[in-house]
Design a protein around this motif. Structure first.
Motif, PDB file in Angstrom:
ATOM      1  N   ASP A 371      32.703  -8.666   1.120  1.00 23.25           N
ATOM      2  CA  ASP A 371      32.519  -7.309   0.588  1.00 23.25           C
ATOM      3  C   ASP A 371      33.832  -6.547   0.618  1.00 23.25           C
ATOM      4  O   ASP A 371      34.175  -5.796  -0.305  1.00 23.25           O
ATOM      5  CB  ASP A 371      31.480  -6.560   1.419  1.00 23.25           C
ATOM      6  CG  ASP A 371      30.092  -7.121   1.159  1.00 23.25           C
ATOM      7  OD1 ASP A 371      29.196  -6.881   1.985  1.00 23.25           O
ATOM      8  OD2 ASP A 371      29.919  -7.801   0.122  1.00 23.25           O
ATOM      9  N   LYS A 375      35.739  -5.082  -2.618  1.00 17.22           N
ATOM     10  CA  LYS A 375      35.990  -3.653  -2.743  1.00 17.22           C
ATOM     11  C   LYS A 375      37.469  -3.391  -3.036  1.00 17.22           C
ATOM     12  O   LYS A 375      37.826  -2.539  -3.845  1.00 17.22           O
ATOM     13  CB  LYS A 375      35.561  -2.956  -1.451  1.00 17.22           C
ATOM     14  CG  LYS A 375      35.342  -1.458  -1.569  1.00 17.22           C
ATOM     15  CD  LYS A 375      34.345  -1.021  -2.617  1.00 17.22           C
ATOM     16  CE  LYS A 375      32.959  -1.509  -2.277  1.00 17.22           C
ATOM     17  NZ  LYS A 375      31.994  -1.114  -3.308  1.00 17.22           N
ATOM     18  N   GLY A 407      35.381   7.420  -5.251  1.00 21.23           N
ATOM     19  CA  GLY A 407      34.163   6.836  -4.706  1.00 21.23           C
ATOM     20  C   GLY A 407      34.425   5.488  -4.063  1.00 21.23           C
ATOM     21  O   GLY A 407      33.938   5.182  -2.963  1.00 21.23           O
ATOM     22  N   LEU A 408      35.224   4.693  -4.744  1.00 19.39           N
ATOM     23  CA  LEU A 408      35.522   3.358  -4.209  1.00 19.39           C
ATOM     24  C   LEU A 408      36.288   3.460  -2.894  1.00 19.39           C
ATOM     25  O   LEU A 408      36.065   2.684  -1.956  1.00 19.39           O
ATOM     26  CB  LEU A 408      36.341   2.574  -5.234  1.00 19.39           C
ATOM     27  CG  LEU A 408      35.567   2.090  -6.464  1.00 19.39           C
ATOM     28  CD1 LEU A 408      36.507   1.530  -7.503  1.00 19.39           C
ATOM     29  CD2 LEU A 408      34.525   1.063  -6.084  1.00 19.39           C
ATOM     30  N   SER A 410      36.059   5.798  -0.764  1.00 21.32           N
ATOM     31  CA  SER A 410      35.128   6.221   0.298  1.00 21.32           C
ATOM     32  C   SER A 410      34.328   5.030   0.794  1.00 21.32           C
ATOM     33  O   SER A 410      34.155   4.828   1.997  1.00 21.32           O
ATOM     34  CB  SER A 410      34.170   7.288  -0.229  1.00 21.32           C
ATOM     35  OG  SER A 410      34.863   8.334  -0.787  1.00 21.32           O
ATOM     36  N   GLN A 411      33.849   4.229  -0.158  1.00 23.69           N
ATOM     37  CA  GLN A 411      33.069   3.042   0.227  1.00 23.69           C
ATOM     38  C   GLN A 411      33.919   2.097   1.064  1.00 23.69           C
ATOM     39  O   GLN A 411      33.460   1.514   2.055  1.00 23.69           O
ATOM     40  CB  GLN A 411      32.573   2.323  -1.020  1.00 23.69           C
ATOM     41  CG  GLN A 411      31.514   3.100  -1.784  1.00 23.69           C
ATOM     42  CD  GLN A 411      31.231   2.495  -3.147  1.00 23.69           C
ATOM     43  OE1 GLN A 411      31.568   1.338  -3.406  1.00 23.69           O
ATOM     44  NE2 GLN A 411      30.610   3.268  -4.023  1.00 23.69           N
ATOM     45  N   ILE A 414      34.104   3.146   4.496  1.00 32.36           N
ATOM     46  CA  ILE A 414      32.880   2.853   5.263  1.00 32.36           C
ATOM     47  C   ILE A 414      32.899   1.398   5.716  1.00 32.36           C
ATOM     48  O   ILE A 414      32.577   1.075   6.865  1.00 32.36           O
ATOM     49  CB  ILE A 414      31.634   3.153   4.405  1.00 32.36           C
ATOM     50  CG1 ILE A 414      31.521   4.664   4.163  1.00 32.36           C
ATOM     51  CG2 ILE A 414      30.373   2.631   5.079  1.00 32.36           C
ATOM     52  CD1 ILE A 414      30.493   5.042   3.132  1.00 32.36           C
ATOM     53  N   LEU A 415      33.304   0.516   4.776  1.00 29.57           N
ATOM     54  CA  LEU A 415      33.359  -0.910   5.130  1.00 29.57           C
ATOM     55  C   LEU A 415      34.333  -1.139   6.276  1.00 29.57           C
ATOM     56  O   LEU A 415      34.074  -1.898   7.199  1.00 29.57           O
ATOM     57  CB  LEU A 415      33.807  -1.722   3.909  1.00 29.57           C
ATOM     58  CG  LEU A 415      32.737  -2.019   2.858  1.00 29.57           C
ATOM     59  CD1 LEU A 415      33.358  -2.687   1.659  1.00 29.57           C
ATOM     60  CD2 LEU A 415      31.625  -2.863   3.438  1.00 29.57           C
TER      61      LEU A 415
END
Lengths: 568, 176
Positions: A371, A375, A407-408, A410-411, A414-415
């Protein structure tokens, strides 16, 4: 004595020096008084003369300027206009003459010049800007340079100034500032300005000394009355001086020709003729001075007509030139637009052959990405998109690309935090020193299965077999228990614990088989390779059954881990 | 404040011309009245040892440098004068005068009158403290101090001497 330290014990007064001083002072006082009186008068007369000389010089300069632009015939009307405007507006002729010359040079027309001067007066009063500054702006605007008008902040936008012609702009300005000049003069400061002009004129003609006498003797009622009286009295006294001078000339003439009758007659008649001629000229000048733009148009001479035509032609040329410039500017804008669009497309096409982008796209196809890696690649693609949008200067694209990238990011953050958390949990386990096998799900499942098996054995029941759905899933041919190391699919299981479990299962199955059926060697021995994978009790059971069947055909099971053979 | 007299200069001229003995006597009387003041003033001037060392020397102002102090020169500079001075701006001439002729003496006389806390004044006072007496511009450490302490006795003696000479001369003139 060489020092100031002394004691005077007895002193005596000596008045001799004081008497001398008194005499000197009185003599000096008288001399100074005579000197300053003469000086004052001389100064006043000199100042008046200087003013007159400066005025004469300015007049000649204006005449020369008008002559240079082919308007020599307009000298007298120009002077009269300036004098009239001076009295009406309170602007000194020192400012009006250069302004007139400037506008005459630019427009080439007397009428236009006078019109622009009147407009400049109103605009100056309305905006509060200096008169010369406004004249300068108007003269520049006449030839297409609107910078001066913009600096005056007269309420016209750049688009309006560019799109309108000079006459249209002037009409707009006259409308905006109509009556501003008259309103400004109707104030105390305006009256003072008119007074200043009137006194300046008087100084140029008859001197300040006479002006003071006039002020006290006039008995004027208010500023207007006083100004009018100054103006009328100035002219009258100027004529009086002229007549007085003329009278002196007559007296002188008479004295010199006392004994010469013929000479006297000739000279007197010559003098009379001269006086008459001057009177005629004065009368004519008076008539001319009474005329002006406020009364109406005069009969134009041929030279004036030619000048007006030339001025109109010039104005038309300027207008055409401005139109050409506007058209060229438009073409230039269109070209720039087309180039921008072409460049954007070019960039898009080039992006297809960008090795970096191609590499990123290819990497995205890889199914084995984690993941985190996926990303990162998505973020890289978003960066490319944003760069393209910035190059194209497309606001909408820029906004959407920026939003996506945000957005990417931010994701991804999180990862990153999740990975960090897992790392923290692992380190916590390591720190605690616990046996990780205790929390291993596979181990838990295996333990459960073994318990079930034990239970079954104890109760004499068979352990549950794999479900048909699973068997069907792993063996699309329909034959659930025949596997070949060559054909597909394999049952794949991962993890040492799973392998151990499968090994035990296989061992158990083989033992059962050994106990029931004598083993015979098969020349077509083909070992069954079972790749062990964790999870699912069904799989474990299924392995058991599979191994049992294979054992019946004489093929001992080979339980392998993915990539390794654990030969039985 | 000096006493204003009238006719002193003419009297002395007349004495010199017509009664030289009276003129001589007048001079002696004036000297007798003024010499004690001068002597006292000289005693108020410090010696070279009592003065700050970097100011002691024999250079006068006329050499273009700051005048240096020397005891002998300063004391010799305190004198009296019985001839009239030049007319001042108010028109007065001083007939009898005591003054400090030297620059260094005058400097010492008035040092501290305006700037009592300056380093120079403090250094001088540290070496030998000079009492300053008098009022306003007639305030000092040498002749002004002596004059203040005299309390007008010398002035009275001078006036008496002049009046005496005048009286004797008038008497002699009438007699003759």
């Amino acid at each position: 004595m060489s020092s100031n330290v002394f004691i005077g014990i007895a002193s005596e007064f000596d008045a001799k020096g004081f008497k001398q001083a008194d005499n000197s002072i009185s003599v000096l006082t008288k001399r100074v008084a005579r000197f300053t009186a003469g000086l004052g008068l001389a100064y006043k007369a000199q100042q008046a003369v200087l003013n007159a000389m400066a005025d004469e010089k300015a007049t000649k300069l204006l005449a020369q300027n008008l002559k240079n632009v082919g308007l020599a015939f307009a000298q007298i009307p120009a002077e009269n206009f300036i004098k009239q405007m001076q009295r009406q507006t309170g602007i000194l002729d020192d400012e009006l003459r250069p302004a007139y010359a400037q506008l005459a040079r630019v427009t080439g027309s007397v009428t236009k010049t006078q019109e622009l001067l009147n407009s400049a007066f109103n605009i100056s009063a309305g905006t509060g800007k200096d008169f010369n500054q406004v004249v300068d702006a108007l003269s520049k605007a006449y030839v297409g340079n609107n910078k001066g008008l913009r600096s005056l902040n007269i309420g016209l936008t750049q688009a309006e100034l560019s799109s309108k012609s000079f006459d249209e702009v002037l009409t707009l300005l006259n409308k905006q500032f109509a009556g501003a000049g008259a309103a400004a003069l109707d104030t105390y400061s305006g009256k003072m300005q008119l007074l200043k002009v009137a006194t300046a004129n008087a100084s140029e003609t008859i001197g300040f000394a006479l002006l003071d006498a006039l002020q006290s003797a006039s008995g004027a009622n208010g500023f207007d009355d006083f100004i009018n009286k100054i103006n009328s009295t100035t002219d009258a006294i100027a004529r009086l001086i002229q007549f007085v001078g003329r009278g002196a000339e007559v007296i002188t003439l008479t004295a010199t020709t006392l004994f010469d009758e013929k000479g006297r007659k000739d000279k007197v008649s010559a003098l009379v003729e001269r006086i008459k001629k001057e009177e005629r000229e004065r009368g004519l000048r008076k008539i001319l001075s009474g005329l002006g733009t406020s009364i109406g148009p005069r009969v134009q001479t041929a030279a004036e007509k030619a000048a007006e035509l030339a001025a109109k032609r010039r104005a038309a040329e300027i207008l055409n030139a401005n139109k050409k410039i506007t058209a060229e500017k438009k073409k230039q804008l269109e070209l720039e637009k087309a180039m921008t669009k072409g460049n954007a497309l070019l960039n898009q096409a080039n992006a297809l052959f960008d090795l970096e982008r191609v590499g990123v796209a290819a990497a995205m196809q890889n199914q084995t990405l984690t993941d985190n890696e996926r990303k990162r690649l998505e973020i890289k693609q978003a960066i490319f998109n944003l760069e393209d949008a910035l190059d194209a200067k497309d606001t909408n694209r820029i906004n959407s690309a920026s939003k996506l990238l945000g957005g990417l990011m931010s994701q991804f953050a999180i990862l990153q935090s999740q990975d960090s958390l897992l790392g923290q949990i692992k380190s916590a386990y390591d720190a605690l020193g616990m046996n990780k096998d205790l929390i291993n799900l596979t181990n838990l499942q295996e333990a459960l299965r073994l318990l079930q098996q034990m239970n079954a054995l104890m109760n004499g029941t068979k352990t549950p077999t794999a479900s048909n759905s699973l068997a069907a899933a792993v063996n699309p041919t329909g034959s659930p228990y025949v596997y070949s190391p060559i054909s597909k699919p394999y049952i794949e299981m991962g993890g040492n614990a799973a392998i151990d479990a499968a090994s035990k299962i296989a061992a158990q199955a083989w033992d059962d088989h050994e106990k029931k059926i004598a083993r015979t060697m098969n020349p077509n021995y083909q070992p069954v390779i079972i790749k062990v994978e964790s999870k699912a009790d069904d799989l474990v059971n299924f392995i058991y059954d599979t191994v049992t069947e294979q054992s019946a055909s004489g093929n001992p099971p080979i339980v392998t881990r993915i990539g390794q053979n654990l030969a039985w | 404040m000096p006493v204003e007299l009238k006719g002193v200069i003419e009297l002395r001229k007349a004495l010199r011309k017509y009664a030289p003995d009276l003129a001589k006597q007048l001079n002696e009387d004036l000297g007798a009245a003024l010499k004690p003041i001068v002597k006292k003033s000289r005693s108020y001037l410090p010696s070279n040892d009592q003065m700050i060392s970097n100011w002691v020397g024999t250079n006068g102002r006329e050499e273009g440098r700051f005048p240096q102090y020397d005891e002998r020169i300063a004391k010799r500079g305190v004198v009296y004068k019985t001839t009239p001075t030049k007319r001042n701006r108010r028109g007065f001439k001083n007939v009898i005068t005591i003054y400090n002729k030297t620059a260094a003496g005058a400097i010492y006389e008035t040092a501290g009158r305006k700037t009592p806390t300056s380093r120079f004044v403090q250094n001088i006072n540290g070496k030998s403290y000079g009492v300053m007496k008098g009022q306003d511009k007639m305030r000092g450490k040498v002749i002004y101090r002596a004059w203040e302490e005299d309390q007008g006795k010398a002035r009275d003696a001078v006036i008496r001497a002049i009046e005496k000479a005048n009286l004797l001369f008038q008497t002699r003139s009438k007699t003759v």
